[in-house]
Motif scaffolding. Structure first.
Motif, PDB file in Angstrom:
ATOM      1  N   ILE A 168      -1.692  18.667   0.421  1.00  0.00           N
ATOM      2  CA  ILE A 168      -0.762  17.671   0.706  1.00  0.00           C
ATOM      3  C   ILE A 168       0.529  18.138   0.218  1.00  0.00           C
ATOM      4  CG2 ILE A 168       0.082  15.255   0.066  1.00  0.00           C
ATOM      5  CD1 ILE A 168      -3.277  14.499  -0.187  1.00  0.00           C
ATOM      6  N   LYS A 169       1.409  18.167   1.100  1.00  0.00           N
ATOM      7  CA  LYS A 169       3.011  18.802   0.791  1.00  0.00           C
ATOM      8  C   LYS A 169       4.047  17.619   0.171  1.00  0.00           C
ATOM      9  CE  LYS A 169       1.695  22.577   2.503  1.00  0.00           C
ATOM     10  NZ  LYS A 169       0.711  23.311   1.903  1.00  0.00           N
ATOM     11  N   GLN A 170       4.053  16.444   0.732  1.00  0.00           N
ATOM     12  CA  GLN A 170       4.770  15.273   0.263  1.00  0.00           C
ATOM     13  C   GLN A 170       4.020  14.001   0.155  1.00  0.00           C
ATOM     14  OE1 GLN A 170       7.868  14.590   3.266  1.00  0.00           O
ATOM     15  NE2 GLN A 170       9.361  13.591   1.565  1.00  0.00           N
ATOM     16  N   VAL A 171       4.338  13.055  -0.695  1.00  0.00           N
ATOM     17  CA  VAL A 171       3.960  11.605  -0.733  1.00  0.00           C
ATOM     18  C   VAL A 171       5.098  10.869  -0.725  1.00  0.00           C
ATOM     19  CG1 VAL A 171       2.306  10.164  -2.004  1.00  0.00           C
ATOM     20  CG2 VAL A 171       1.952  12.399  -2.143  1.00  0.00           C
ATOM     21  N   ARG A 172       5.133   9.736   0.122  1.00  0.00           N
ATOM     22  CA  ARG A 172       6.307   8.992   0.235  1.00  0.00           C
ATOM     23  C   ARG A 172       5.970   7.601  -0.429  1.00  0.00           C
ATOM     24  NH1 ARG A 172       6.765  10.139   6.437  1.00  0.00           N
ATOM     25  NH2 ARG A 172       6.954  12.310   6.406  1.00  0.00           N
ATOM     26  N   SER A 173       6.777   6.977  -0.749  1.00  0.00           N
ATOM     27  CA  SER A 173       6.509   5.444  -1.225  1.00  0.00           C
ATOM     28  C   SER A 173       7.702   4.497  -0.743  1.00  0.00           C
ATOM     29  CB  SER A 173       6.410   5.443  -2.789  1.00  0.00           C
ATOM     30  OG  SER A 173       7.754   5.617  -3.371  1.00  0.00           O
ATOM     31  N   ALA A 174       7.309   3.347  -0.706  1.00  0.00           N
ATOM     32  CA  ALA A 174       8.364   2.152  -0.303  1.00  0.00           C
ATOM     33  C   ALA A 174       9.481   2.355  -1.000  1.00  0.00           C
ATOM     34  CB  ALA A 174       7.565   0.825  -0.245  1.00  0.00           C
ATOM     35  N   GLY A 175       9.532   2.674  -2.264  1.00  0.00           N
ATOM     36  CA  GLY A 175      10.666   2.587  -3.196  1.00  0.00           C
ATOM     37  C   GLY A 175      11.705   3.468  -2.757  1.00  0.00           C
ATOM     38  N   GLU A 176      11.471   4.539  -2.187  1.00  0.00           N
ATOM     39  CA  GLU A 176      12.355   5.502  -1.877  1.00  0.00           C
ATOM     40  C   GLU A 176      13.426   5.081  -0.875  1.00  0.00           C
ATOM     41  OE1 GLU A 176      10.422   9.103   0.163  1.00  0.00           O
ATOM     42  OE2 GLU A 176       9.166   9.299  -1.714  1.00  0.00           O
ATOM     43  N   LEU A 177      13.156   4.175  -0.180  1.00  0.00           N
ATOM     44  CA  LEU A 177      13.943   3.433   0.659  1.00  0.00           C
ATOM     45  C   LEU A 177      14.473   2.091   0.263  1.00  0.00           C
ATOM     46  CD1 LEU A 177      12.674   4.571   4.327  1.00  0.00           C
ATOM     47  CD2 LEU A 177      14.529   5.647   2.921  1.00  0.00           C
ATOM     48  N   SER A 178      14.118   1.784  -0.842  1.00  0.00           N
ATOM     49  CA  SER A 178      14.464   0.240  -1.203  1.00  0.00           C
ATOM     50  C   SER A 178      15.914  -0.266  -0.987  1.00  0.00           C
ATOM     51  CB  SER A 178      14.010  -0.020  -2.748  1.00  0.00           C
ATOM     52  OG  SER A 178      14.830   0.709  -3.513  1.00  0.00           O
ATOM     53  N   ALA A 179      16.946   0.967  -1.343  1.00  0.00           N
ATOM     54  CA  ALA A 179      18.165   0.421  -1.175  1.00  0.00           C
ATOM     55  C   ALA A 179      18.615   0.261   0.211  1.00  0.00           C
ATOM     56  CB  ALA A 179      19.116   1.700  -1.773  1.00  0.00           C
TER      57      ALA A 179
END
Length: 194
Positions: A168-179
């Protein structure tokens, strides 16, 4: 161009406006990058010898991916090849220059999906492994099995992948786009007032 047209033209989501009883409504579907539990990686790497003395050749997944597309199915996302532990869904599976590139989304409403997400975010888990049936294979030197046509049955998150670079290369989460999400919600609220 109005403020609303500029906002819609410069955002990474799909928006559709509809007129309903003189009110402007927006149907917004954010891209997968906004989903908590989304990750990318390679489930198989071309020409890398695995611990079973096998290598996968470029094009080995072409037939099975075409069959999946025709039947509108995707292989299940499993926890360590356990068929009774489905932990998510694959949203994109394709061959690229490196190997079998995948994008998946963990189902964090399940216990195992939530655990897997926590382990991925902490960096404690990052292996991927495929379950497959070899349709066509050749033998190379020292008993090497060269896989040229594979029926892809499942893809698992594992602690120790048989191919060292199937990760797995990258894990995203909803917090990354919260702004960004807050800005869009604010803009929509403003538009609805007008």
């Amino acid at each position: 161009m109005t403020v609303s047209e500029t906002l819609l033209a410069n955002t990474p989501f799909e928006a559709r406006e509809t007129q309903t009883r003189e009110a402007l409504d927006f149907d917004i579907r954010f891209s997968a990058a906004d989903d908590d539990g989304v990750f990318t990686g390679h489930a198989a790497v071309f020409d890398e010898r695995n611990s079973f003395n096998e290598i996968v050749k470029r094009g080995a997944f072409t037939r099975t991916l075409s069959e999946h597309q025709t039947r509108n199915i995707r292989p299940p996302m499993l926890w360590s090849h356990r068929t009774d532990e489905i932990i998510g869904v694959w949203t994109d599976i394709r061959e690229d220059a490196t190997g079998l590139a995948v994008t998946g989304r963990l189902i964090t409403e399940t216990t195992r999906g939530k655990e897997a997400h926590a382990l991925l975010k902490a960096g404690a888990l990052n292996g991927l492994s495929i379950g497959f049936r070899a349709r066509t294979a050749e033998r190379g030197a020292n008993g090497l099995r060269i896989l040229t046509d594979i029926e892809l049955v499942e893809i698992s998150l594992v602690a120790l992948p048989s191919a060292g670079n199937a990760r797995i290369k990258q894990v995203r989460s909803a917090g990354e786009l919260s702004a960004f999400t807050r800005a869009v919600n604010s803009a929509i609220a403003t538009l609805r007032k007008d």
